[in-house]
Design a protein around this motif. Structure first.
Motif, PDB file in Angstrom:
ATOM      1  N   ASP A  38       0.857  -1.196   0.000  1.00 38.72           N
ATOM      2  CA  ASP A  38       0.000   0.000   0.000  1.00 38.72           C
ATOM      3  C   ASP A  38       0.886   1.236   0.000  1.00 38.72           C
ATOM      4  O   ASP A  38       1.908   1.280   0.698  1.00 38.72           O
ATOM      5  CB  ASP A  38      -0.946   0.022   1.200  1.00 38.72           C
ATOM      6  CG  ASP A  38      -2.151   0.925   0.945  1.00 38.72           C
ATOM      7  OD1 ASP A  38      -3.275   0.403   0.858  1.00 38.72           O
ATOM      8  OD2 ASP A  38      -1.961   2.162   0.790  1.00 38.72           O
ATOM      9  N   GLY A  49     -18.635   7.247   4.021  1.00 41.30           N
ATOM     10  CA  GLY A  49     -19.700   7.504   4.981  1.00 41.30           C
ATOM     11  C   GLY A  49     -19.506   6.697   6.255  1.00 41.30           C
ATOM     12  O   GLY A  49     -20.253   6.860   7.214  1.00 41.30           O
ATOM     13  N   GLY A  51     -20.284   3.778   6.845  1.00 38.54           N
ATOM     14  CA  GLY A  51     -21.397   2.856   7.101  1.00 38.54           C
ATOM     15  C   GLY A  51     -21.003   1.443   6.691  1.00 38.54           C
ATOM     16  O   GLY A  51     -20.627   1.200   5.545  1.00 38.54           O
ATOM     17  N   VAL A 124       2.549   1.242  -6.190  1.00 40.65           N
ATOM     18  CA  VAL A 124       2.698   0.372  -7.368  1.00 40.65           C
ATOM     19  C   VAL A 124       2.503   1.189  -8.640  1.00 40.65           C
ATOM     20  O   VAL A 124       1.519   1.937  -8.786  1.00 40.65           O
ATOM     21  CB  VAL A 124       1.701  -0.806  -7.283  1.00 40.65           C
ATOM     22  CG1 VAL A 124       1.665  -1.580  -8.591  1.00 40.65           C
ATOM     23  CG2 VAL A 124       2.100  -1.716  -6.130  1.00 40.65           C
ATOM     24  N   ASP A 269     -13.283  -1.535  -5.195  1.00 38.87           N
ATOM     25  CA  ASP A 269     -13.450  -0.391  -6.100  1.00 38.87           C
ATOM     26  C   ASP A 269     -12.650  -0.582  -7.395  1.00 38.87           C
ATOM     27  O   ASP A 269     -13.051  -0.075  -8.448  1.00 38.87           O
ATOM     28  CB  ASP A 269     -12.996   0.904  -5.409  1.00 38.87           C
ATOM     29  CG  ASP A 269     -14.086   1.471  -4.496  1.00 38.87           C
ATOM     30  OD1 ASP A 269     -15.071   0.763  -4.228  1.00 38.87           O
ATOM     31  OD2 ASP A 269     -13.937   2.626  -4.049  1.00 38.87           O
TER      32      ASP A 269
HETATM   33  C1  LIG Z   1     -17.457   9.933   0.181  1.00 37.97           C
HETATM   34  C2  LIG Z   1     -17.708   8.446   0.112  1.00 37.97           C
HETATM   35  C3  LIG Z   1     -18.620   7.851   0.995  1.00 37.97           C
HETATM   36  C4  LIG Z   1     -18.784   6.468   1.002  1.00 37.97           C
HETATM   37  N1  LIG Z   1     -19.595   5.902   1.956  1.00 37.97           N
HETATM   38  C5  LIG Z   1     -19.694   4.567   2.041  1.00 37.97           C
HETATM   39  C6  LIG Z   1     -20.421   3.959   3.121  1.00 37.97           C
HETATM   40  O1  LIG Z   1     -20.918   4.628   4.040  1.00 37.97           O
HETATM   41  N2  LIG Z   1     -20.516   2.591   3.150  1.00 37.97           N
HETATM   42  C7  LIG Z   1     -19.946   1.820   2.179  1.00 37.97           C
HETATM   43  O2  LIG Z   1     -20.105   0.592   2.227  1.00 37.97           O
HETATM   44  N3  LIG Z   1     -19.213   2.374   1.175  1.00 37.97           N
HETATM   45  C8  LIG Z   1     -19.046   3.713   1.101  1.00 37.97           C
HETATM   46  N4  LIG Z   1     -18.266   4.271   0.121  1.00 37.97           N
HETATM   47  C9  LIG Z   1     -17.543   3.369  -0.800  1.00 37.97           C
HETATM   48  C10 LIG Z   1     -16.323   2.768  -0.082  1.00 37.97           C
HETATM   49  O3  LIG Z   1     -15.566   3.801   0.531  1.00 37.97           O
HETATM   50  C11 LIG Z   1     -15.444   2.011  -1.082  1.00 37.97           C
HETATM   51  O4  LIG Z   1     -16.270   1.212  -1.897  1.00 37.97           O
HETATM   52  C12 LIG Z   1     -14.418   1.132  -0.349  1.00 37.97           C
HETATM   53  O5  LIG Z   1     -13.463   1.933   0.315  1.00 37.97           O
HETATM   54  C13 LIG Z   1     -13.696   0.214  -1.352  1.00 37.97           C
HETATM   55  O6  LIG Z   1     -12.663  -0.473  -0.697  1.00 37.97           O
HETATM   56  P1  LIG Z   1     -11.347  -0.889  -1.532  1.00 37.97           P
HETATM   57  O7  LIG Z   1     -10.528  -1.676  -0.582  1.00 37.97           O
HETATM   58  O8  LIG Z   1     -11.736  -1.469  -2.825  1.00 37.97           O
HETATM   59  O9  LIG Z   1     -10.619   0.496  -1.899  1.00 37.97           O
HETATM   60  P2  LIG Z   1      -9.976   1.615  -0.925  1.00 37.97           P
HETATM   61  O10 LIG Z   1     -10.672   1.628   0.379  1.00 37.97           O
HETATM   62  O11 LIG Z   1      -9.965   2.856  -1.740  1.00 37.97           O
HETATM   63  O12 LIG Z   1      -8.506   1.114  -0.691  1.00 37.97           O
HETATM   64  C14 LIG Z   1      -7.559   1.130  -1.725  1.00 37.97           C
HETATM   65  C15 LIG Z   1      -6.175   1.117  -1.120  1.00 37.97           C
HETATM   66  O13 LIG Z   1      -5.224   1.030  -2.193  1.00 37.97           O
HETATM   67  C16 LIG Z   1      -4.142   1.891  -1.944  1.00 37.97           C
HETATM   68  N5  LIG Z   1      -3.568   2.251  -3.254  1.00 37.97           N
HETATM   69  C17 LIG Z   1      -4.140   2.964  -4.233  1.00 37.97           C
HETATM   70  N6  LIG Z   1      -3.326   3.058  -5.300  1.00 37.97           N
HETATM   71  C18 LIG Z   1      -2.197   2.395  -4.964  1.00 37.97           C
HETATM   72  C19 LIG Z   1      -0.980   2.158  -5.642  1.00 37.97           C
HETATM   73  N7  LIG Z   1      -0.768   2.593  -6.888  1.00 37.97           N
HETATM   74  N8  LIG Z   1      -0.029   1.448  -5.007  1.00 37.97           N
HETATM   75  C20 LIG Z   1      -0.231   0.973  -3.751  1.00 37.97           C
HETATM   76  N9  LIG Z   1      -1.369   1.191  -3.055  1.00 37.97           N
HETATM   77  C21 LIG Z   1      -2.350   1.881  -3.669  1.00 37.97           C
HETATM   78  C22 LIG Z   1      -4.748   3.070  -1.191  1.00 37.97           C
HETATM   79  O14 LIG Z   1      -3.770   3.729  -0.396  1.00 37.97           O
HETATM   80  C23 LIG Z   1      -5.820   2.377  -0.342  1.00 37.97           C
HETATM   81  O15 LIG Z   1      -5.336   2.036   0.941  1.00 37.97           O
HETATM   82  C24 LIG Z   1     -18.085   5.647   0.087  1.00 37.97           C
HETATM   83  C25 LIG Z   1     -17.201   6.240  -0.826  1.00 37.97           C
HETATM   84  C26 LIG Z   1     -17.000   7.626  -0.808  1.00 37.97           C
HETATM   85  C27 LIG Z   1     -16.019   8.235  -1.763  1.00 37.97           C
END
Ligand SMILES: Cc1cc2nc3c(=O)[nH]c(=O)nc-3n(C[C@H](O)[C@H](O)[C@H](O)COP(=O)(O)OP(=O)(O)OC[C@H]3O[C@@H](n4cnc5c(N)ncnc54)[C@H](O)[C@@H]3O)c2cc1C
Length: 381
Positions: A38, A49, A51, A124, A269
């Motif tokens: 990371d 949010g 949640g 990365v 995501d």
């Molecule tokens: C304002 C907002 C409100 C939201 N509210 C909610 C909610 O209440 N409930 C809910 O279920 N969902 C909510 N979501 C959606 C939720 O935040 C995401 O769907 C969730 O965080 C996805 O998790 P993830 O692990 O896929 O990505 P992320 O949580 O984004 O984690 C990705 C990780 O990858 C790392 N990373 C990125 N690029 C690189 C790279 N090139 N090299 C190394 N590391 C890297 C980052 O540092 C990060 O730690 C919300 C989103 C937003 C924007």
């Protein structure tokens, strides 16, 4: 070339998807070498949010790490208000939790490290796929890789899947706020303009709340000032703290790419799995990460195909309906009919909750009731 790691699995990203991938992989093969990269150090904030819905809770239970929710605010009531109608509110069968991501994500990372994952701070920029494995940043070699690096995923780019289409990339701003004293519930409010959009207020405890606004069509004109004004206008009872605003994109599921090829899988995501009606993405991040992690260590050479099928079994029907619901939601009249039906029918309320903060499909009777309400409004029966 000297390799920093010769691993079974390299995971890019230590958010919910990446940590669930590590936990899933280590549950499947406890002796596997799992490296999590990371670019940020933990704890770190993430615009959200905060949640954590019932499906996320189920996945955490399955991964054996419910303790990460210790002290979180438990909420089992939803309140949904359209701009031009009376709000509807009811209890939901399965509770959700509210816990700041700064705490939640750091606990998840620690849980993965406690089970044996290696965490490295590394941004990365490059991933190459070879006949027998993958190489990340020229230094981390593994049998398989998982891109769990969020909405602007580098891994997704490296495997040629392209950026998430703009119209399906929602724009959102969140803040922490002083909250009015009221029963703990998840509040959703839909403004009249812009559309489609909603504001939320989720209690975090201590008279505070996480508040924010999301524009569900990424082409809607927006900037920080406009989004702040929208929060103030739509949620006047909450007072945001000036230094707590943070914005980010949400990759809504209608724009999702194929979730993987051969030895490289996308989760959370990076795979564009955010619910297009509610913006919920933590549950699908945990679920997809767990599935990807398990399959990547079980059968790295065939992981892409197996993962696609597994994800389809768990989510295809739900995502199809959520995609359809998000298209209907582009019409304010359909949204008003849905909320009005939910207000008079507990089964429709439950079905709406299941589709938006769960991974359910909508039962036929609930869909029929909404359609009838919509026709009544047209013909004023
Ligand atoms: C304002 C907002 C409100 C939201 N509210 C909610 C909610 O209440 N409930 C809910 O279920 N969902 C909510 N979501 C959606 C939720 O935040 C995401 O769907 C969730 O965080 C996805 O998790 P993830 O692990 O896929 O990505 P992320 O949580 O984004 O984690 C990705 C990780 O990858 C790392 N990373 C990125 N690029 C690189 C790279 N090139 N090299 C190394 N590391 C890297 C980052 O540092 C990060 O730690 C919300 C989103 C937003 C924007």
């Amino acid at each position: 070339m000297k390799m920093a790691a010769d691993a079974d699995l390299v995971i890019v990203g230590g958010g919910p998807a990446g940590t669930a991938a590590a936990l899933g992989a280590l549950a499947r093969r406890p002796a596997a070498r799992v490296v999590m990269l990371d670019r940020s150090g933990f704890p770190r904030d993430k615009a959200c949010g905060d949640g954590i819905g019932p499906v996320a809770v189920d996945v955490l239970a399955g991964l054996g790490c419910l303790e990460v929710l210790h002290g979180a605010m438990r909420v089992d009531r939803l309140r949904i208000g359209a701009a031009n109608g009376t709000p509807v509110a009811d209890r939901v069968d399965a509770p959700g939790y509210v816990l700041p991501r700064r705490v939640f994500d750091a606990r998840l990372v620690q849980a993965a490290v406690n089970r044996g994952a290696e965490l490295c701070r590394e941004k990365v920029t490059k991933l190459t796929v070879h006949a027998n494995g993958v190489v990340v940043n020229g230094r981390f070699r593994a049998a398989a890789a998982i891109g769990a690096d969020g909405v602007h995923s580098r891994v997704r780019h490296e495997i040629g899947a392209g950026a998430h289409p703009r119209q399906h990339r929602a724009v959102s701003l969140r803040a922490y706020a002083q909250a009015p004293r009221r029963e703990p519930e998840l509040v959703f409010r839909l403004p009249r303009d812009p559309w489609p959009a909603y504001a939320w207020a989720f209690p975090t405890g201590d008279c505070r709340a996480n508040v924010g606004v999301v524009l569900l069509d990424g082409r809607s004109p927006s900037n920080g000032t406009r989004l702040r004004e929208l929060i103030a206008h739509t949620l006047p009872e909450w007072t945001p703290l000036a230094d707590s605003f943070q914005g980010h994109h949400l990759p809504l599921s209608p724009g999702r790419p194929p979730p993987g090829h051969d030895r490289v899988l996308l989760a959370g995501d990076a795979a564009g799995l955010v619910n297009p009606v509610s913006g919920e993405g933590i549950a699908t991040a945990l679920l997809s990460g767990m599935l990807a992690g398990r399959l990547a260590v079980a059968q790295p050479a065939r992981a892409g195909r197996l993962y696609r099928a597994a994800l389809g079994r768990h989510l295809r029907a739900h995502l199809r309906q959520a995609d359809l619901a998000s298209r209907l939601m582009r019409s304010p009249k359909w949204t008003a009919a849905t909320i009005a039906s939910a207000g008079t029918s507990p089964p429709v309320f439950a079905a709406l909750a299941g589709l938006t903060v769960g991974t359910d499909t909508m039962p036929l009777h609930a869909g029929a009731r909404i359609a009838t309400q919509r026709l009544r409004a047209t013909f004023r029966v």
